[in-house]
Scaffold this motif. Structure first.
Motif, PDB file in Angstrom:
ATOM      1  N   MET A   1      48.055  45.501  47.407  1.00 56.52           N
ATOM      2  CA  MET A   1      48.239  44.089  46.988  1.00 56.52           C
ATOM      3  C   MET A   1      49.098  44.038  45.724  1.00 56.52           C
ATOM      4  SD  MET A   1      45.299  41.191  46.866  1.00 56.52           S
ATOM      5  CE  MET A   1      43.859  42.247  46.874  1.00 56.52           C
ATOM      6  N   CYS A   5      49.171  38.723  43.768  1.00 55.72           N
ATOM      7  CA  CYS A   5      48.139  38.573  44.801  1.00 55.72           C
ATOM      8  C   CYS A   5      46.769  38.895  44.199  1.00 55.72           C
ATOM      9  CB  CYS A   5      48.421  39.486  45.995  1.00 55.72           C
ATOM     10  SG  CYS A   5      49.665  38.861  47.141  1.00 55.72           S
ATOM     11  N   LYS A   6      46.727  39.907  43.317  1.00 62.39           N
ATOM     12  CA  LYS A   6      45.455  40.259  42.666  1.00 62.39           C
ATOM     13  C   LYS A   6      45.018  39.160  41.706  1.00 62.39           C
ATOM     14  CE  LYS A   6      45.849  45.255  43.122  1.00 62.39           C
ATOM     15  NZ  LYS A   6      46.276  46.500  42.473  1.00 62.39           N
ATOM     16  N   SER A   9      43.674  36.319  43.884  1.00 59.85           N
ATOM     17  CA  SER A   9      42.349  36.590  44.470  1.00 59.85           C
ATOM     18  C   SER A   9      41.267  36.671  43.406  1.00 59.85           C
ATOM     19  CB  SER A   9      42.388  37.901  45.258  1.00 59.85           C
ATOM     20  OG  SER A   9      42.425  39.000  44.367  1.00 59.85           O
ATOM     21  N   GLY A  10      41.675  36.737  42.120  1.00 59.56           N
ATOM     22  CA  GLY A  10      40.695  36.834  41.042  1.00 59.56           C
ATOM     23  C   GLY A  10      40.378  38.270  40.661  1.00 59.56           C
ATOM     24  N   GLU A  11      40.963  39.231  41.399  1.00 64.14           N
ATOM     25  CA  GLU A  11      40.706  40.650  41.095  1.00 64.14           C
ATOM     26  C   GLU A  11      41.193  40.999  39.682  1.00 64.14           C
ATOM     27  OE1 GLU A  11      42.115  43.236  44.233  1.00 64.14           O
ATOM     28  OE2 GLU A  11      42.122  44.950  42.869  1.00 64.14           O
ATOM     29  N   ILE A  12      42.324  40.398  39.286  1.00 68.55           N
ATOM     30  CA  ILE A  12      42.813  40.537  37.906  1.00 68.55           C
ATOM     31  C   ILE A  12      42.657  39.175  37.247  1.00 68.55           C
ATOM     32  CG2 ILE A  12      44.888  40.866  36.491  1.00 68.55           C
ATOM     33  CD1 ILE A  12      45.769  43.022  38.426  1.00 68.55           C
ATOM     34  N   PRO A  13      42.008  39.124  36.088  1.00 61.55           N
ATOM     35  CA  PRO A  13      41.776  37.829  35.437  1.00 61.55           C
ATOM     36  C   PRO A  13      43.069  37.207  34.901  1.00 61.55           C
ATOM     37  CG  PRO A  13      40.868  39.621  34.102  1.00 61.55           C
ATOM     38  CD  PRO A  13      41.422  40.253  35.339  1.00 61.55           C
ATOM     39  N   LYS A  42      49.490  31.099  46.626  1.00 57.59           N
ATOM     40  CA  LYS A  42      48.495  32.165  46.778  1.00 57.59           C
ATOM     41  C   LYS A  42      48.929  33.162  47.850  1.00 57.59           C
ATOM     42  CE  LYS A  42      44.465  29.846  44.914  1.00 57.59           C
ATOM     43  NZ  LYS A  42      43.102  29.325  45.151  1.00 57.59           N
TER      44      LYS A  42
END
Ligand code: 5GP
Ligand code: ZN
Length: 111
Positions: A1, A5-6, A9-13, A42
């Motif tokens: 990703m 994209c991260k 998705s919220g994976e990276i703040p 998104k």
């Protein structure tokens, strides 16, 4: 990703200023102006070169929401919108994004 994209998705703040089902706006980590926001779809689109007619509704939504995001960020005296596309434009994140820059008078130089 990819990085954005991260972030989507919220994976990276990120410091979000606007979000809905299809787009996200957040503060640039290395601001070039008092207000420097990034607006992204998104869905992963690599750059403007990846935009097709299938993205028509999404692109229309982005462009009708950008003025609202700018207004809510306090940019009542104008702002600059930039999308770097490809190596010559120094695109560094391969996920379509629009920079909203404002909060001071821009210079007349764009490159
Ligand atoms: P480009 O150079 O591709 O047009 O813009 C990428 C932008 O993403 C740069 O202005 C850079 O400061 C910003 N950026 C890179 N990594 C991050 C990150 O992890 N978080 C945020 N909020 N911005 C980032
Ligand atoms: Zn991506």
């Amino acid at each position: 990703m990819c990085l954005f994209c991260k972030i989507a998705s919220g994976e990276i703040p990120s410091s979000k200023v606007y979000e809905d089902d299809t787009i996200l706006a957040f503060r640039d980590i290395n601001p070039q102006a008092p207000v420097h926001l990034l607006v992204i779809p998104k869905a992963h689109i690599p750059s403007l070169d990846g935009v097709t007619a299938e993205h028509g509704a999404l692109i229309a939504h982005l462009f009708e929401t950008i003025p609202q995001i700018a207004r809510e960020a306090g940019l009542t005296n104008g702002y600059r919108l930039i999308s770097n596309c490809g190596p010559d434009a120094c695109q560094s994140v391969p996920h379509l994004h629009f920079h909203i820059l404002g909060g001071r008078a821009m210079t007349e130089t764009m490159a």
